[in-house]
Design a protein around this motif. Sequence first.
Motif, short mmCIF file in Angstrom:
data_model
loop_
_atom_site.label_atom_id
_atom_site.label_comp_id
_atom_site.label_asym_id
_atom_site.label_seq_id
_atom_site.Cartn_x
_atom_site.Cartn_y
_atom_site.Cartn_z
N ARG A 68 0.84 -1.20 0.00
CA ARG A 68 0.00 0.00 0.00
C ARG A 68 0.88 1.26 0.00
O ARG A 68 0.58 2.24 -0.69
N ILE A 69 1.97 1.22 0.75
CA ILE A 69 2.91 2.35 0.77
C ILE A 69 3.59 2.49 -0.58
O ILE A 69 3.78 3.61 -1.07
N VAL A 70 3.95 1.37 -1.20
CA VAL A 70 4.60 1.42 -2.53
C VAL A 70 3.65 2.05 -3.55
O VAL A 70 4.06 2.91 -4.33
N ALA A 71 2.38 1.66 -3.51
CA ALA A 71 1.40 2.23 -4.44
C ALA A 71 1.20 3.72 -4.16
O ALA A 71 1.12 4.53 -5.09
N ALA A 72 1.15 4.09 -2.89
CA ALA A 72 0.98 5.50 -2.53
C ALA A 72 2.19 6.32 -2.95
O ALA A 72 2.06 7.45 -3.42
N THR A 73 3.38 5.74 -2.80
CA THR A 73 4.60 6.43 -3.20
C THR A 73 4.62 6.66 -4.70
O THR A 73 4.97 7.75 -5.17
N ALA A 74 4.24 5.64 -5.46
CA ALA A 74 4.20 5.79 -6.92
C ALA A 74 3.21 6.86 -7.33
O ALA A 74 3.49 7.69 -8.21
#
Length: 86
Positions: A68-74
């Motif tokens: 979820r953090i990776v998606a939010a970062t992207a």
Amino acid sequence: MAERLTLVDLAVQLDVIGEELAVLARDAQEALIQARALHEQCDTCNSRPGKRCITRNGRATRMFHRPRIVAATATADATHTSDGSE
């Protein structure tokens, strides 16, 4: 009378200011990612957008799951570069 600064003193002060600005920028980016993560679906625990991630026992987590953090970062990075603020 005001104290006169040498070029070395000014360079040191500018370096300190630059470091402080870098910390502020990192903090702002982290806050944006955390806020954006709440708007993402979590693939790990299937939490819907707007809901906190949950553990296997059904308790709310303090931190978001990594995907979820990776998606939010992207998403945050894409927004940052598309608005021309880089």
